[in-house]
Motif scaffolding. Structure first.
Motif, PDB file in Angstrom:
ATOM      1  N   VAL A  11      -4.276 -18.828 -23.402  1.00  6.59           N
ATOM      2  CA  VAL A  11      -4.101 -19.943 -24.331  1.00  6.59           C
ATOM      3  C   VAL A  11      -3.326 -19.419 -25.536  1.00  6.59           C
ATOM      4  CG1 VAL A  11      -5.308 -21.556 -25.844  1.00  6.59           C
ATOM      5  CG2 VAL A  11      -6.248 -21.026 -23.599  1.00  6.59           C
ATOM      6  N   THR A  12      -2.166 -20.048 -25.835  1.00  8.21           N
ATOM      7  CA  THR A  12      -1.378 -19.636 -27.001  1.00  8.21           C
ATOM      8  C   THR A  12      -1.617 -20.549 -28.198  1.00  8.21           C
ATOM      9  OG1 THR A  12       0.522 -20.901 -26.186  1.00  8.21           O
ATOM     10  CG2 THR A  12       0.437 -18.554 -25.633  1.00  8.21           C
ATOM     11  N   SER A  13      -2.061 -21.786 -27.940  1.00 10.45           N
ATOM     12  CA  SER A  13      -2.429 -22.694 -29.030  1.00 10.45           C
ATOM     13  C   SER A  13      -3.458 -23.674 -28.483  1.00 10.45           C
ATOM     14  CB  SER A  13      -1.214 -23.433 -29.591  1.00 10.45           C
ATOM     15  OG  SER A  13      -0.689 -24.321 -28.635  1.00 10.45           O
ATOM     16  N   GLU A  14      -4.269 -24.203 -29.390  1.00 14.07           N
ATOM     17  CA  GLU A  14      -5.287 -25.161 -28.981  1.00 14.07           C
ATOM     18  C   GLU A  14      -5.692 -26.031 -30.154  1.00 14.07           C
ATOM     19  OE1 GLU A  14      -8.863 -23.234 -27.606  1.00 14.07           O
ATOM     20  OE2 GLU A  14      -8.853 -21.820 -29.263  1.00 14.07           O
ATOM     21  N   GLU A  15      -6.221 -27.220 -29.824  1.00 12.81           N
ATOM     22  CA  GLU A  15      -6.780 -28.121 -30.826  1.00 12.81           C
ATOM     23  C   GLU A  15      -8.276 -27.871 -30.895  1.00 12.81           C
ATOM     24  OE1 GLU A  15      -5.906 -32.222 -30.172  1.00 12.81           O
ATOM     25  OE2 GLU A  15      -3.757 -31.866 -30.036  1.00 12.81           O
ATOM     26  N   VAL A  16      -8.776 -27.666 -32.098  1.00 12.88           N
ATOM     27  CA  VAL A  16     -10.200 -27.403 -32.281  1.00 12.88           C
ATOM     28  C   VAL A  16     -10.731 -28.293 -33.406  1.00 12.88           C
ATOM     29  CG1 VAL A  16     -10.040 -25.015 -31.467  1.00 12.88           C
ATOM     30  CG2 VAL A  16      -9.786 -25.486 -33.892  1.00 12.88           C
ATOM     31  N   SER A  17     -12.032 -28.446 -33.437  1.00 10.96           N
ATOM     32  CA  SER A  17     -12.668 -29.210 -34.514  1.00 10.96           C
ATOM     33  C   SER A  17     -12.624 -28.386 -35.805  1.00 10.96           C
ATOM     34  CB  SER A  17     -14.125 -29.505 -34.153  1.00 10.96           C
ATOM     35  OG  SER A  17     -14.873 -28.304 -34.135  1.00 10.96           O
ATOM     36  N   PRO A  18     -12.793 -29.020 -36.945  1.00 14.73           N
ATOM     37  CA  PRO A  18     -12.836 -28.259 -38.198  1.00 14.73           C
ATOM     38  C   PRO A  18     -13.927 -27.174 -38.182  1.00 14.73           C
ATOM     39  CG  PRO A  18     -12.531 -30.575 -38.684  1.00 14.73           C
ATOM     40  CD  PRO A  18     -12.790 -30.467 -37.203  1.00 14.73           C
ATOM     41  N   VAL A  35      -1.474 -22.558 -38.472  1.00 10.76           N
ATOM     42  CA  VAL A  35      -2.474 -23.620 -38.383  1.00 10.76           C
ATOM     43  C   VAL A  35      -1.825 -24.921 -38.816  1.00 10.76           C
ATOM     44  CG1 VAL A  35      -4.668 -24.458 -39.299  1.00 10.76           C
ATOM     45  CG2 VAL A  35      -4.342 -22.019 -38.933  1.00 10.76           C
ATOM     46  N   GLY A  36      -2.109 -25.992 -38.085  1.00 10.20           N
ATOM     47  CA  GLY A  36      -1.629 -27.322 -38.451  1.00 10.20           C
ATOM     48  C   GLY A  36      -2.781 -28.302 -38.374  1.00 10.20           C
ATOM     49  N   ILE A  37      -2.594 -29.451 -38.988  1.00  7.56           N
ATOM     50  CA  ILE A  37      -3.632 -30.475 -38.979  1.00  7.56           C
ATOM     51  C   ILE A  37      -3.099 -31.701 -38.261  1.00  7.56           C
ATOM     52  CG2 ILE A  37      -5.042 -31.999 -40.399  1.00  7.56           C
ATOM     53  CD1 ILE A  37      -5.089 -29.769 -42.480  1.00  7.56           C
ATOM     54  N   ARG A  38      -3.862 -32.179 -37.309  1.00  8.40           N
ATOM     55  CA  ARG A  38      -3.541 -33.413 -36.605  1.00  8.40           C
ATOM     56  C   ARG A  38      -4.578 -34.431 -37.047  1.00  8.40           C
ATOM     57  NH1 ARG A  38      -2.153 -32.256 -31.047  1.00  8.40           N
ATOM     58  NH2 ARG A  38      -0.221 -31.767 -32.075  1.00  8.40           N
ATOM     59  N   GLY A  39      -4.123 -35.428 -37.757  1.00  9.35           N
ATOM     60  CA  GLY A  39      -5.027 -36.429 -38.317  1.00  9.35           C
ATOM     61  C   GLY A  39      -5.721 -37.265 -37.263  1.00  9.35           C
ATOM     62  N   PRO A  45     -13.013 -41.470 -32.146  1.00  8.34           N
ATOM     63  CA  PRO A  45     -13.993 -41.010 -33.136  1.00  8.34           C
ATOM     64  C   PRO A  45     -13.556 -39.683 -33.761  1.00  8.34           C
ATOM     65  CG  PRO A  45     -14.782 -40.565 -30.931  1.00  8.34           C
ATOM     66  CD  PRO A  45     -13.504 -41.349 -30.788  1.00  8.34           C
ATOM     67  N   GLY A  46     -14.094 -39.382 -34.914  1.00  9.30           N
ATOM     68  CA  GLY A  46     -13.856 -38.090 -35.535  1.00  9.30           C
ATOM     69  C   GLY A  46     -12.829 -38.147 -36.646  1.00  9.30           C
ATOM     70  N   PHE A  47     -12.592 -36.975 -37.212  1.00 12.57           N
ATOM     71  CA  PHE A  47     -11.714 -36.864 -38.372  1.00 12.57           C
ATOM     72  C   PHE A  47     -10.434 -36.113 -38.067  1.00 12.57           C
ATOM     73  CE2 PHE A  47     -16.031 -37.319 -39.976  1.00 12.57           C
ATOM     74  CZ  PHE A  47     -15.864 -38.403 -40.817  1.00 12.57           C
ATOM     75  N   GLY A  48     -10.060 -36.013 -36.814  1.00  8.53           N
ATOM     76  CA  GLY A  48      -8.858 -35.303 -36.440  1.00  8.53           C
ATOM     77  C   GLY A  48      -9.174 -33.906 -35.922  1.00  8.53           C
ATOM     78  N   GLN A  49      -8.128 -33.148 -35.688  1.00  5.81           N
ATOM     79  CA  GLN A  49      -8.256 -31.817 -35.113  1.00  5.81           C
ATOM     80  C   GLN A  49      -7.406 -30.825 -35.881  1.00  5.81           C
ATOM     81  OE1 GLN A  49     -10.059 -30.982 -32.041  1.00  5.81           O
ATOM     82  NE2 GLN A  49     -11.006 -32.902 -32.656  1.00  5.81           N
ATOM     83  N   ILE A  50      -7.731 -29.560 -35.732  1.00  2.00           N
ATOM     84  CA  ILE A  50      -6.953 -28.467 -36.287  1.00  2.00           C
ATOM     85  C   ILE A  50      -6.215 -27.825 -35.111  1.00  2.00           C
ATOM     86  CG2 ILE A  50      -7.024 -26.297 -37.577  1.00  2.00           C
ATOM     87  CD1 ILE A  50      -8.213 -28.607 -39.176  1.00  2.00           C
ATOM     88  N   VAL A  51      -4.897 -27.648 -35.237  1.00  2.00           N
ATOM     89  CA  VAL A  51      -4.101 -27.001 -34.196  1.00  2.00           C
ATOM     90  C   VAL A  51      -3.916 -25.547 -34.603  1.00  2.00           C
ATOM     91  CG1 VAL A  51      -1.931 -27.004 -32.920  1.00  2.00           C
ATOM     92  CG2 VAL A  51      -2.921 -29.170 -33.703  1.00  2.00           C
ATOM     93  N   VAL A  52      -4.446 -24.647 -33.793  1.00  2.00           N
ATOM     94  CA  VAL A  52      -4.378 -23.215 -34.066  1.00  2.00           C
ATOM     95  C   VAL A  52      -3.400 -22.579 -33.084  1.00  2.00           C
ATOM     96  CG1 VAL A  52      -5.687 -21.061 -34.156  1.00  2.00           C
ATOM     97  CG2 VAL A  52      -6.775 -23.195 -34.844  1.00  2.00           C
ATOM     98  N   GLU A  53      -2.416 -21.856 -33.610  1.00  2.90           N
ATOM     99  CA  GLU A  53      -1.488 -21.103 -32.771  1.00  2.90           C
ATOM    100  C   GLU A  53      -1.811 -19.627 -32.947  1.00  2.90           C
ATOM    101  OE1 GLU A  53       3.271 -20.280 -32.439  1.00  2.90           O
ATOM    102  OE2 GLU A  53       2.607 -22.235 -33.148  1.00  2.90           O
TER     103      GLU A  53
END
Length: 68
Positions: A11-18, A35-39, A45-53
């Motif tokens: 895995v080179t990048s993934e979306e994770v919860s805060p 790190v990026g933020i996906r709203g 449901p939820g408050f979006g995801q954090i994209v971690v590379e």
């Protein structure tokens, strides 16, 4: 007893919860390249995801088609 297939997937990048991002940041800060933020999305449901590379691929297991 049935056998299940266990496969390790790079895995080179993934979306994770805060919450998961905070855990990764505290434990393995050196692995993170960016790190990026996906709203949040409408209707989900939820408050979006954090994209971690990651700097280098990390390995996650996949059991029966589900990434863990």
């Amino acid at each position: 007893m049935s056998t299940k297939e266990l496969e390790m997937v790079p895995v080179t990048s993934e979306e994770v919860s805060p919450e998961e991002y905070l855990r990764i940041h505290e434990k393995d800060r050196g692995l993170i390249q960016s790190v990026g933020i996906r709203g949040p999305s409408l209707g989900r449901p939820g408050f979006g995801q954090i994209v971690v590379e990651y700097k280098t691929p990390i390995y996650r297991y996949r059991l029966g088609g589900r990434l863990g």
